[in-house]
Design a protein around this motif. Structure first.
Motif, PDB file in Angstrom:
ATOM      1  N   LEU A 264      -6.445   6.050  -2.851  1.00 22.15           N
ATOM      2  CA  LEU A 264      -5.283   6.005  -3.741  1.00 22.15           C
ATOM      3  C   LEU A 264      -5.557   6.679  -5.079  1.00 22.15           C
TER       4      LEU A 264
ATOM      5  N   HIS B 217       0.835  -1.213   0.000  1.00 18.85           N
ATOM      6  CA  HIS B 217       0.000   0.000   0.000  1.00 18.85           C
ATOM      7  C   HIS B 217       0.865   1.257   0.000  1.00 18.85           C
ATOM      8  N   SER B 218       1.982   1.176   0.749  1.00 20.52           N
ATOM      9  CA  SER B 218       2.817   2.375   0.874  1.00 20.52           C
ATOM     10  C   SER B 218       3.402   2.773  -0.465  1.00 20.52           C
ATOM     11  N   VAL B 219       3.519   1.813  -1.397  1.00 16.02           N
ATOM     12  CA  VAL B 219       4.007   2.177  -2.736  1.00 16.02           C
ATOM     13  C   VAL B 219       2.858   2.665  -3.611  1.00 16.02           C
TER      14      VAL B 219
ATOM     15  N   ARG C 181      -0.168   3.607  -3.000  1.00 15.89           N
ATOM     16  CA  ARG C 181      -0.980   4.757  -2.552  1.00 15.89           C
ATOM     17  C   ARG C 181      -0.204   6.068  -2.718  1.00 15.89           C
ATOM     18  N   ASP C 182       1.127   5.939  -2.889  1.00 22.59           N
ATOM     19  CA  ASP C 182       1.978   7.130  -2.968  1.00 22.59           C
ATOM     20  C   ASP C 182       1.716   7.870  -4.282  1.00 22.59           C
ATOM     21  N   ARG C 183       1.340   9.133  -4.188  1.00 24.65           N
ATOM     22  CA  ARG C 183       1.018   9.842  -5.439  1.00 24.65           C
ATOM     23  C   ARG C 183       2.244  10.062  -6.306  1.00 24.65           C
ATOM     24  N   GLU C 184       3.445   9.873  -5.689  1.00 21.24           N
ATOM     25  CA  GLU C 184       4.679  10.045  -6.472  1.00 21.24           C
ATOM     26  C   GLU C 184       5.087   8.749  -7.165  1.00 21.24           C
ATOM     27  N   ALA C 185       4.386   7.633  -6.898  1.00 16.51           N
ATOM     28  CA  ALA C 185       4.803   6.340  -7.481  1.00 16.51           C
ATOM     29  C   ALA C 185       4.708   6.413  -9.007  1.00 16.51           C
TER      30      ALA C 185
END
Ligand code: ADP
Ligand SMILES: Nc1ccn([C@@H]2O[C@H](COP(=O)(O)O)[C@@H](O)[C@H]2O)c(=O)n1
Ligand code: MG
Length: 481
Positions: free
Chosen positions: A471, A285-287, A289-293
């Motif tokens: 996300l 999720h931490s990847v 959900r990251d808007r910078e991914a």
């Protein structure tokens, strides 16, 4: 620290408020303090989406247990043993007996049926239970069995983690029955009940043996058969031999303790599977959900998670014993799935789950459904715009793919359509990456038998238009559109 708080937050209000109001006041106070100290308005910044209200909607409230059964079957005694077994948990017990309407002065007790549902004030009971569910204290009436009247005093009952309501007709009214998370029916031999009732009513309710027997023949036995015994079918557990049945009581205590250890919606909905409790899932999720991914990272991590969710969905399918011969010529005893499986994706988000699903279920046939509101009328009901389904769904288990389940209205519409086309409710398994607690409730309120696997439960933003923290638009990020 200065006590120069925003005047709109009245501290005395917090002191006397119930827990919901109190939480909301404290939230406002926290926002105000943060704004004074940092100059940043967290409430409108979008950095924090948490509000007292939405947190309240996540709370599952007390675990509500109903205990029914014939008079003197041992209901109160069983409840006391359950409470004792739960140790230091805060339990509240409510007796249906307190809610007798009571006789008017001119009414004769010997010709009044106290075993008829009309003799009880279920409306008041319902209001009291609703307050306890909201975490508020409530006043209950006090009833005197020797005068057959309500006493002119009330008793204040504080809320608890567990609320038990016990009485002969607890399962009779549907609104009370539907509030209960566990329904127990105490089933005792009628002769035993009668003997106990004679002893109890003579010693503590001011009756004579003759009056107990007359009331039993005229009202208690016929009403048991007409109103109480038929409610046995609503019970989740039937306890024969009442308080003597230590095994049943022990199982009930263990079940309640398990439910209390689940601080989320799983306590209310046994068909809900949430996989997000471990660092592996939260790492994924931490990847994504990251808007910078990057899109590549987003797809890679979303696909990994979809595979895990699909595997979890597979574990809910029925299986049967099987065996194979190993290369050594020995027999390996195992299991194989005994169900046929198909899948339906809710367009367009569901399409983005198909690759991950196919990585786990190679040849699965996947249908599609497009559900939308009338674009010219945003307040309109959702409609099925397009639907192409795999064949013979009535004998198949169906994975319904819906990556973000927000209000739950689209999923419910899709389930309705599947049922209309012959699917069986208990054979539908929704696979969703992120759900809102409101959406989960909405789905299970409509279809308690379906199953739902998700890797996170967020909540619905007050605008109802997005899941937070969420996300973003799953399909847009997946397909790069
Ligand atoms: N297993 C039991 N053995 C002996 N007496 C019992 C048992 N269970 C209940 N009693 C007694 O029977 C009477 C009725 O039990 P109670 O639990 O009050 O029944 P209910 O709440 O169903 O009316 C009470 O006096 C209680 O002490
Ligand atoms: N004034 C009243 C009110 C009720 N009853 C009897 O009580 C029974 C229910 O209580 P239990 O604890 O036995 O569940 C019910 O069967 C009523 O007949 C009464 O006698 N007088
Ligand atoms: Mg009782």
């Amino acid at each position: 620290m200065s006590t120069d708080y925003d005047e709109s937050v009245d501290l005395t209000e917090i002191a006397k408020a119930d827990s919901a109001t109190c939480q909301s006041c404290i939230t406002r106070l926290a926002f105000t303090c943060a704004k004074r100290l940092t100059g940043v308005d967290l409430e409108s910044s979008g950095l924090i989406n948490w509000t007292g209200e939405s947190e309240e909607s996540q709370s599952v409230g007390p675990f509500l247990i109903g205990v029914a059964g014939g008079s003197a079957s041992g209901k109160t005694t069983v409840c006391n043993k359950i409470i004792q077994g739960l140790g230091d948990r805060r339990c509240v017990m409510i007796a249906l007996d307190w809610f007798y309407k009571g006789l008017e002065d001119e009414q004769d007790a010997s010709s009044y049926n106290f075993d008829h549902p009309d003799s009880l004030d279920f409306e008041l009971l319902s209001l009291c239970l609703e307050m306890l569910i909201r975490g508020q204290s409530t006043e209950v009436p006090c009833y005197d069995f020797s005068t057959h009247k309500r006493l002119p005093v009330k008793r204040l009952i504080s809320p608890g983690e567990v609320v038990i309501i016990e009485g002969i007709l607890t399962f009779y009214p549907i609104d009370i029955r539907s509030m209960l998370h566990l329904k127990i029916f105490v089933d005792e031999d009628p002769d035993t009940c009668l003997c106990r009732r004679i002893r109890r009513d003579v010693s503590s309710r001011g009756r004579t043996i003759e009056s107990v027997l007359a009331q039993y023949e005229k009202f208690v036995k016929p009403s048991y058969e007409e109103f109480i015994a038929p409610t046995k079918r609503y019970a989740d557990i039937i306890v024969p031999r009442g308080a003597e049945n230590l095994v049943a009581i022990d199982l009930v205590i263990k079940h309640i303790a398990l439910k209390l250890s689940q601080p989320d919606l799983r306590r209310l909905y046994p068909n809900l599977v949430i996989m997000g409790d471990n660092p592996q899932i939260q790492g994924l999720h931490s990847v994504f959900r990251d808007r910078e991914a990057s899109r590549e990272d987003f797809i890679f991590h979303a696909d990994r998670l979809i595979r895990l969710i699909a595997e979890e969905g597979l574990s809910l399918l029925p299986f049967q014993q099987s065996f194979v011969y190993t290369p050594t010529g020995d027999v390996y005893h195992g299991f194989k799935y005994s169900a046929e499986l198909a899948s339906v994706s809710i367009m367009r988000g569901g399409d983005a789950m198909e690759a991950g699903l196919r990585a786990v279920c190679k040849n699965i046939s996947i249908g599609k459904m497009l559900i939308a509101k009338d674009p010219l009328d945003p307040s309109s009901e959702r409609k099925v715009i397009y639907c192409k389904l795999p064949s013979e769904l009535s004998r198949k288990h169906v994975f319904l793919l819906d990556p973000i389940l927000g209000t739950g209205k689209t999923a419910v519409k899709a389930v309705e359509e599947l049922l209309r086309r012959g699917c069986i409710e208990s054979q539908i398994i929704i696979l969703s990456l992120v759900t809102s607690s409101e959406g989960v409730r909405f789905c299970f309120e409509h279809f308690p038998q379906l199953k739902l696997v998700t890797s996170a439960v967020d909540h619905l933003h007050v605008s109802q238009s997005r899941v937070v923290p969420g996300l973003g638009e799953f399909a847009d990020r997946y397909f790069g559109t």
